[in-house]
Design an enzyme around this catalytic site. Structure first.
Site, PDB file in Angstrom:
ATOM      1  N   SER A   1     -58.546 140.063  -9.080  1.00  0.00           N
ATOM      2  CA  SER A   1     -58.014 140.209  -7.723  1.00  0.00           C
ATOM      3  C   SER A   1     -57.157 139.016  -7.325  1.00  0.00           C
ATOM      4  O   SER A   1     -57.435 137.878  -7.731  1.00  0.00           O
ATOM      5  CB  SER A   1     -59.193 140.312  -6.755  1.00  0.00           C
ATOM      6  OG  SER A   1     -58.741 140.201  -5.433  1.00  0.00           O
TER       7      SER A   1
ATOM      8  N   TYR B   1     -66.491 136.889  -2.738  1.00  0.00           N
ATOM      9  CA  TYR B   1     -65.892 137.986  -3.515  1.00  0.00           C
ATOM     10  C   TYR B   1     -64.873 137.423  -4.519  1.00  0.00           C
ATOM     11  O   TYR B   1     -64.925 137.711  -5.723  1.00  0.00           O
ATOM     12  CB  TYR B   1     -65.215 138.999  -2.576  1.00  0.00           C
ATOM     13  CG  TYR B   1     -64.308 139.945  -3.309  1.00  0.00           C
ATOM     14  CD1 TYR B   1     -64.839 140.924  -4.134  1.00  0.00           C
ATOM     15  CD2 TYR B   1     -62.915 139.833  -3.214  1.00  0.00           C
ATOM     16  CE1 TYR B   1     -64.007 141.784  -4.842  1.00  0.00           C
ATOM     17  CE2 TYR B   1     -62.084 140.684  -3.914  1.00  0.00           C
ATOM     18  CZ  TYR B   1     -62.627 141.655  -4.734  1.00  0.00           C
ATOM     19  OH  TYR B   1     -61.806 142.483  -5.444  1.00  0.00           O
TER      20      TYR B   1
ATOM     21  N   LYS C   1     -64.875 137.233  -8.847  1.00  0.00           N
ATOM     22  CA  LYS C   1     -63.818 137.727  -9.733  1.00  0.00           C
ATOM     23  C   LYS C   1     -63.344 136.617 -10.677  1.00  0.00           C
ATOM     24  O   LYS C   1     -63.097 136.853 -11.861  1.00  0.00           O
ATOM     25  CB  LYS C   1     -62.652 138.268  -8.899  1.00  0.00           C
ATOM     26  CG  LYS C   1     -62.974 139.577  -8.199  1.00  0.00           C
ATOM     27  CD  LYS C   1     -63.117 140.690  -9.226  1.00  0.00           C
ATOM     28  CE  LYS C   1     -63.613 141.997  -8.648  1.00  0.00           C
ATOM     29  NZ  LYS C   1     -63.726 143.068  -9.634  1.00  0.00           N
TER      30      LYS C   1
END
Ligand code: UDP
Length: 325
Positions: free
Chosen positions: A119, A146, A150
């Site tokens: 991402s 988050y 990743k």
């Protein structure tokens, strides 16, 4: 050899599965159906595993052997930035733990090709002059759990490459939206375009999170990429893994062109024919003024380029929304 797609019943995964199916690849989907829907994968076999559960490693490896899997596309993950800030340990358990178990199963089954869904959240708040594009050499400094999960998963795959020969292509998605088919729209209402469509349908006023950024119209600029283009990038990554021997690569997946929040709202008005009268509210913490991909690397190395700009993205999102998503 078959391709295993984790998260294949989700919004992005189902697009990848449909394109791979159309070109005749053998497939198996892994999904826990927590947000995915069985109906999205059609006649492709689906095995239901919770990757975050460590006891999954052995049966997952067995499924890889049974289906003669040669490559894995790993899309399954939790992806809500706000939720990750509220439940960081759970996000690590899900996204990092899930990837760890997948890699253990791949090593055990001798599957050495991985395409990982990463991402643009890995970049965080880039320290770039206004208007600059971000390339893959930028130092990743995620600002949400988050984004951290990743980045850690990228590192894990690189380390597995050194340890036992795993080869990985990481695709860093920018702002994915739209629908390739009306039955595969985004069922989540967590990103700007679906949020605004939902608000308009409900008769609510869309909100602009700040219009005092250092951008031409003061609202944040992002790189919106059509989910069908993104899915095509997965096919290009698979083909690259097959023909190349490099152990590890990272590619931005975007269009290279930015759209501001106001641009998106204008496009929503034009695609839907509805009146869009937004309210400007406070900035949302952690939003970079601009995040637009430098896409030269993926164009040159994978031969992939986005074909759609903002209008077909919003048109298709609206069409899928009206079809019931
Ligand atoms: N945004 C907004 N209003 C909303 C939702 C999002 O102004 O109701 C803005 C947000 O601040 C960001 C852009 O739209 O600048 C895209 O947000 P999204 O959450 O879709 O993706 P992000 O780039 O944050 O991953």
């Amino acid at each position: 050899m078959a391709v295993m797609v984790t998260g294949g019943a989700g919004y992005i995964g189902a697009h990848v599965v449909r394109l791979l199916r159309e070109r005749g690849d053998d497939l198996v989907v892994v999904d826990d159906l927590s947000t995915g829907e069985m109906g999205r994968v059609g006649d492709v076999p689906l095995v239901r595993f919770d990757l975050a559960d460590g006891s999954t490693v052995d049966p997952l490896a067995a499924a890889m052997r049974d289906h003669r899997v040669g490559a894995v596309i790993h899309i399954a993950a939790k992806k809500q930035v706000g939720e990750s800030a509220a439940r960081p340990a759970w996000y690590y358990e899900q996204n990092v733990g899930g990837t760890a178990h997948l890699l253990q199963a791949m090593e055990s089954a001798g599957v050495d090709q991985l395409m990982f869904s990463s991402s643009a959240a890995t970049y965080g708040l880039p320290d770039l002059p206004p208007g600059s594009l971000i390339d893959e050499e930028a130092t990743p400094r995620p600002i949400s759990p988050y984004g951290e999960t990743k980045l850690v998963a990228e590192w894990m795959s690189r380390a597995a490459g050194r340890a036992w020969g795993l080869r990985t292509v990481n695709l860093r998605y920018f702002n994915v939206a739209g629908a390739g088919w009306d039955d595969l729209g985004d069922p989540g209402v967590f990103n700007l375009i679906p949020i605004v469509l939902g608000q308009l349908i409900a008769g609510d006023q869309p909100k602009i999170f700040g219009d005092d950024y250092e951008t031409p119209d003061g609202t944040c600029i992002r790189d919106y990429v059509h989910v069908l283009d993104l899915a095509q990038a997965h096919l290009a990554a698979l083909d690259y893994l097959d023909r190349d021997t490099r152990p590890y690569d990272v590619f931005n997946v975007g269009t290279g062109a930015g759209a501001s929040v106001r641009d998106v709202l204008d496009q929503v008005a034009s695609s839907t024919g509805l009146t869009v009268d937004p309210e400007v509210v406070e900035r949302r913490p952690g939003d970079p003024a601009q995040l637009v991909a430098d896409v030269r690397r993926i164009e040159q190395t994978l031969g992939w380029k986005a074909e759609h700009d903002l209008a077909p993205i919003v048109d298709s999102a609206w069409s899928a929304w009206r079809a019931g998503r």
